[in-house]
Design an enzyme around this catalytic site. Structure first.
Site, PDB file in Angstrom:
ATOM      1  N   GLY A 157      91.436  36.356 -15.663  1.00  0.00           N
ATOM      2  CA  GLY A 157      92.186  35.165 -16.026  1.00  0.00           C
ATOM      3  C   GLY A 157      93.685  35.262 -15.845  1.00  0.00           C
ATOM      4  N   GLY A 198      92.719  32.001 -21.858  1.00  0.00           N
ATOM      5  CA  GLY A 198      92.682  32.454 -20.470  1.00  0.00           C
ATOM      6  C   GLY A 198      93.006  31.344 -19.495  1.00  0.00           C
ATOM      7  N   ASP A 199      92.618  31.572 -18.257  1.00  0.00           N
ATOM      8  CA  ASP A 199      92.872  30.607 -17.185  1.00  0.00           C
ATOM      9  C   ASP A 199      91.980  29.379 -17.281  1.00  0.00           C
ATOM     10  OD1 ASP A 199      90.733  32.515 -16.677  1.00  0.00           O
ATOM     11  OD2 ASP A 199      90.437  31.411 -14.815  1.00  0.00           O
ATOM     12  N   ARG A 241      93.802  34.546 -27.771  1.00  0.00           N
ATOM     13  CA  ARG A 241      94.101  34.628 -26.342  1.00  0.00           C
ATOM     14  C   ARG A 241      93.456  33.425 -25.633  1.00  0.00           C
ATOM     15  NH1 ARG A 241      90.677  35.035 -21.457  1.00  0.00           N
ATOM     16  NH2 ARG A 241      91.855  36.144 -19.887  1.00  0.00           N
ATOM     17  N   THR A 261      81.687  33.779 -17.004  1.00  0.00           N
ATOM     18  CA  THR A 261      81.925  32.361 -17.161  1.00  0.00           C
ATOM     19  C   THR A 261      80.943  31.556 -16.306  1.00  0.00           C
ATOM     20  OG1 THR A 261      84.179  32.941 -17.604  1.00  0.00           O
ATOM     21  CG2 THR A 261      83.838  30.755 -16.689  1.00  0.00           C
ATOM     22  N   THR A 283      86.087  32.120 -11.248  1.00  0.00           N
ATOM     23  CA  THR A 283      85.835  33.067 -12.339  1.00  0.00           C
ATOM     24  C   THR A 283      86.469  34.408 -11.972  1.00  0.00           C
ATOM     25  OG1 THR A 283      84.125  34.232 -13.619  1.00  0.00           O
ATOM     26  CG2 THR A 283      83.543  33.632 -11.369  1.00  0.00           C
ATOM     27  N   GLY A 284      86.897  35.150 -12.964  1.00  0.00           N
ATOM     28  CA  GLY A 284      87.516  36.438 -12.678  1.00  0.00           C
ATOM     29  C   GLY A 284      88.597  36.744 -13.690  1.00  0.00           C
TER      30      GLY A 284
HETATM   31  N1  ASP Z   1      88.483  33.858 -16.191  1.00  0.00           N
HETATM   32  C1  ASP Z   1      87.902  34.116 -17.484  1.00  0.00           C
HETATM   33  C2  ASP Z   1      88.998  34.535 -18.432  1.00  0.00           C
HETATM   34  O1  ASP Z   1      89.880  35.281 -18.050  1.00  0.00           O
HETATM   35  C3  ASP Z   1      86.843  35.158 -17.460  1.00  0.00           C
HETATM   36  C4  ASP Z   1      85.735  34.883 -16.472  1.00  0.00           C
HETATM   37  O2  ASP Z   1      85.925  34.195 -15.495  1.00  0.00           O
HETATM   38  O3  ASP Z   1      84.628  35.383 -16.674  1.00  0.00           O
HETATM   39  O4  ASP Z   1      88.953  34.143 -19.566  1.00  0.00           O
END
Ligand code: ASP
Length: 313
Positions: free
Chosen positions: A229, A205-206, A203, A175, A226-227
Site C-alpha cells: 500500500g 492503506g492505499d 493505519r 485484498t 493489490t500490493g
Molecule cells: N494494498 C493493501 C494495503 O496496503 C494490501 C493488499 O493489497 O493486499 O492495505
C-alpha cells in the site's frame, strides 16, 4: 463506434495462491458479475455484487476474512468508483461493517463526501443496515495468533519482510478488487481490504484513497491494484495507469508498463498486482507477485479465463 462487449476482471489479492479454493470463489463472484452484465445491469452493480460475494468468504483479506491489526482488531478499507460520473465512495479503518464495498457505495450515493473513516463509518453502517459485530473466523484468528507469538519470540516471519521499520509487525495482505465495463461502455472499479495483517491500529492503506488502489473514468478505463500500500500510495498508481489509458494506451500495455516502472524504481521490492479494463473494452493484468488469484470473463464466454496475468520481474 464499435460495440462494447460487457466484461469483468477480478483479483483476490497479492499473495493468495492462484489455485483452489481461491479460484473457485472468484469464479462464483465473476459469474455473479456476468449475470448482472448479461441482463443489462451496470458495471457498478457488477463490481459491487461480485466484491460483496468475496467479502463474505473467510479466505480473502476483505470483509469477514480481513486480517486483524496488531491489536487483534479488524479495521476495514474499501473504495468504489463510477467511471460515468467520476464519483467515488470509500471507507477507511472502519470496524463492524458487514460489507465494506456496499458501505463505500452508500458513501458515494447517499452522502456529499468521498471518504468516511473510523467511528463515522461505523455510524453510517448502522444507518444503512450494514452494521455487524465482526467475528474473526477461527482460521484467521489462529494465523494471527501464530504470527503474534512468533513476533514476541523474536522469530523471523518471512511474510513480514516487506516493511523496513516495522518488519516486526506487518505483512502483505490479500485484498479483493474488480473492474467491469457494461454495454453502455460505462466502467466501474472497486477494491476492498483488511489492509496489511498486523498493521498498526489506525493505519490507512492505499485501498480507500482515490487514485491509489482504484480509479474509473469512462474516458480512460478502470483499475484495481493489490500490493504494498505505501508504495501504491506514493505513486498514485491507479491514476497513473488511468492517465496512460486516457492517452490511448491499451490496458495490457498500461498495466505491464507500470509494473516494470515500479520494479525499476524499487529494485523489484514492492509487491504489486494490477487488473484493468480500458475504454475500448480490452482487459489487461500484470504483476510481480508469484501468486495472486485472478479471473476474466465477458458475456460471450461460458467460463472465466484464469492464469493470464503477465509476470514482470
Ligand atoms: N494494498 C493493501 C494495503 O496496503 C494490501 C493488499 O493489497 O493486499 O492495505
Amino acid at each position: 463506434m464499435t460495440e462494447i462487449v460487457p466484461k469483468i476482471i477480478i483479483h483476490g489479492g497479492a499473495i493468495n495462491p492462484d489455485s483452489e479454493p481461491f479460484l473457485e470463489e472468484i469464479k462464483s463472484a465473476i459469474f455473479e458479475g456476468i449475470k448482472i452484465l448479461k441482463t443489462g445491469g451496470t458495471a457498478l452493480d457488477a463490481v459491487t455484487e461480485s466484491l460483496y460475494m468475496l467479502e463474505q468468504k473467510p479466505i480473502f483479506n476483505a470483509g469477514i476474512g480481513a486480517w486483524p491489526n496488531l491489536k487483534g482488531e479488524v479495521e476495514l478499507d474499501s473504495i468504489i468508483m463510477d467511471g460515468r460520473s467520476l464519483k467515488a465512495g470509500a471507507i477507511a479503518a472502519a470496524k463492524n461493517v458487514k460489507s465494506p464495498i456496499k458501505l463505500a457505495r452508500k458513501v458515494m450515493e447517499e452522502t456529499d463526501h468521498i471518504l468516511i473513516v473510523g467511528s463515522g463509518a461505523e455510524e453510517l453502517a448502522k444507518a444503512f443496515g450494514l452494521f455487524e459485530l465482526h467475528k474473526i473466523p477461527e482460521e484467521r484468528l489462529k494465523q494471527w495468533q501464530d504470527i503474534k507469538r512468533s513476533l514476541k519470540e523474536g522469530k523471523d516471519v518471512p511474510m513480514l519482510n516487506y516493511w523496513k521499520k516495522i518488519s516486526k509487525w506487518a505483512s502483505i495482505g490479500d485484498t479483493i478488487g474488480a473492474v467491469a465495463i457494461d454495454k453502455e461502455g460505462s466502467i466501474a472499479a472497486g477494491t476492498s481490504s483488511g489492509g496489511f495483517p498486523m498493521k498498526l491500529p489506525g493505519r490507512v492503506g492505499d485501498v480507500p484513497l482515490i487514485g491509489c488502489s482504484t480509479y474509473a473514468d469512462n474516458n480512460a478505463g478502470g483499475v484495481s491494484i493489490t500490493g504494498q500500500g505505501e508504495v501504491i500510495m506514493t505513486h498514485l498508481l491507479a491514476k497513473k495507469i488511468i492517465d496512460l489509458m486516457k492517452d490511448g494506451y491499451y490496458a495490457k500495455f498500461a498495466t505491464e508498463w507500470m509494473v516494470s516502472y515500479i520494479n525499476e524504481l524499487t529494485g523489484g521490492k514492492a509487491l504489486l498486482a494490477v487488473i484493468a479494463i480500458d475504454k475500448f473494452g480490452n482487459f489487461g493484468s500484470a504483476r510481480n507477485t508469484d501468486k495472486t488469484p485472478h479471473a476474466f470473463m465477458d458475456v460471450t464466454m461460458d467460463k472465466p479465463l484464469f492464469h493470464f496475468s503477465k509476470i514482470i520481474r
